[in-house]
Design an enzyme around this catalytic site. Structure first.
Site, PDB file in Angstrom:
ATOM      1  CB  SER A  16      12.497  50.969  41.539  1.00 20.53           C
ATOM      2  OG  SER A  16      13.869  50.661  41.358  1.00 20.53           O
ATOM      3  CE1 TYR A  47      11.863  47.354  45.296  1.00 18.35           C
ATOM      4  CE2 TYR A  47      13.335  47.627  43.416  1.00 18.35           C
ATOM      5  CZ  TYR A  47      12.604  48.170  44.462  1.00 18.35           C
ATOM      6  OH  TYR A  47      12.623  49.532  44.658  1.00 18.35           O
TER       7      TYR A  47
END
Length: 267
Positions: A145, A158
């Site tokens: 990401s 995350y």
């Protein structure tokens, strides 16, 4: 995997929708037989398999719960055996959490880390062992990401997991390069997928002022990058993280200078 090959044997985790489905189909278009894993959406995995087979290659599907450690690795071993080997492993399965840091529970933290980092480690390690054992090299591609590069409010677990996965991939590049195995992270920004609440939406019709390209990305655009990295043309790319985000990561000072309220501080 030799530089003159077209196609091969690939596994894509979390390929029942979104980036995973697009990646599986893109690899199939390049001649790969593809192992497809799913967690909750078997019908989605079957739909992916159908698209893959339209390219005249094999598609195998298997359920995979990456949080089931270490059993998740057994799934990778079984799929590899059924495929007859493994040239490309795409670690795409993942999860997220949007909760302020002070409110994140330990169980929530562990689940995100299990899926996005520890389970990913187990699956990648099993794939790498298969490649080393076969002795013909391979490609390991991890979908991380932009938050492996920059954080976001409410995404502490995350962010930590994706930073960790990106670091793991750099280490793999160091340790396994001598075996002809490359390791690359693909770091998407906002992509129009079910995970971002944009199922079957055309991102070209969605405006995003904070992204220089002015829109979210399409899963097929990420898949095109993954397919390139799996191809002979990308044989010398390893140990890096490639952002595919429409320029989002370049917006730090620009966006900061134009924020007119403190709303960004809250989830």
């Amino acid at each position: 995997m030799t530089l003159t090959e077209r196609g091969g044997l690939a596994i894509v985790t979390g390929a029942d929708s979104g980036i995973g489905r697009a990646a599986a189909v893109a690899l199939a278009a390049d001649g790969f037989n593809v192992g497809i894993t799913w967690h909750t959406d078997e019908a989605g995995a079957e739909a992916t398999a159908s698209e893959v087979r339209e390219h005249g290659v094999r598609a195998l599907i298997a359920p995979l719960d990456v949080a089931d450690i270490p059993a998740c690795g057994d799934v990778i071993d079984r799929l590899t055996e059924e495929l007859g080997g493994l040239d490309v492993f795409v670690n795409n399965a993942g999860t997220g959490l949007k909760t302020p840091f002070l409110d994140v529970g330990l169980d929530e933290w562990k689940h995100v880390l299990d899926v996005d980092l520890t389970g990913a480690f187990v699956c990648i390690q099993r794939a790498a062992r298969q490649m080393v054992r076969a002795g013909r090299g391979g490609r390991i591609i991890a979908v991380t990401s932009v938050h492996a590069h920059q954080p976001m409010v409410g995404s502490s677990a995350y962010d930590a997991a994706k930073h960790g996965l990106s670091g793991l991939m750099k280490n793999i590049a160091l340790e396994l390069g001598g075996s002809g195995i490359s390791a690359v992270s693909v770091a998407p920004g906002e992509i129009a997928t079910p995970m971002t609440g944009q199922t079957d939406q055309d991102p070209h019709g969605t405006h995003r002022a904070g992204i220089p390209m002015g829109r979210p990305g399409d899963a097929r655009e990420v898949a095109a990058l993954i397919a390139f990295l799996a191809s002979p043309r990308a044989a010398y790319i390893s140990g890096t993280s490639i952002a595919i985000d429409g320029g989002m990561l370049q917006m730090g000072p620009q966006a900061g200078a134009h924020l007119m309220s403190d709303e960004w501080r809250s989830v």
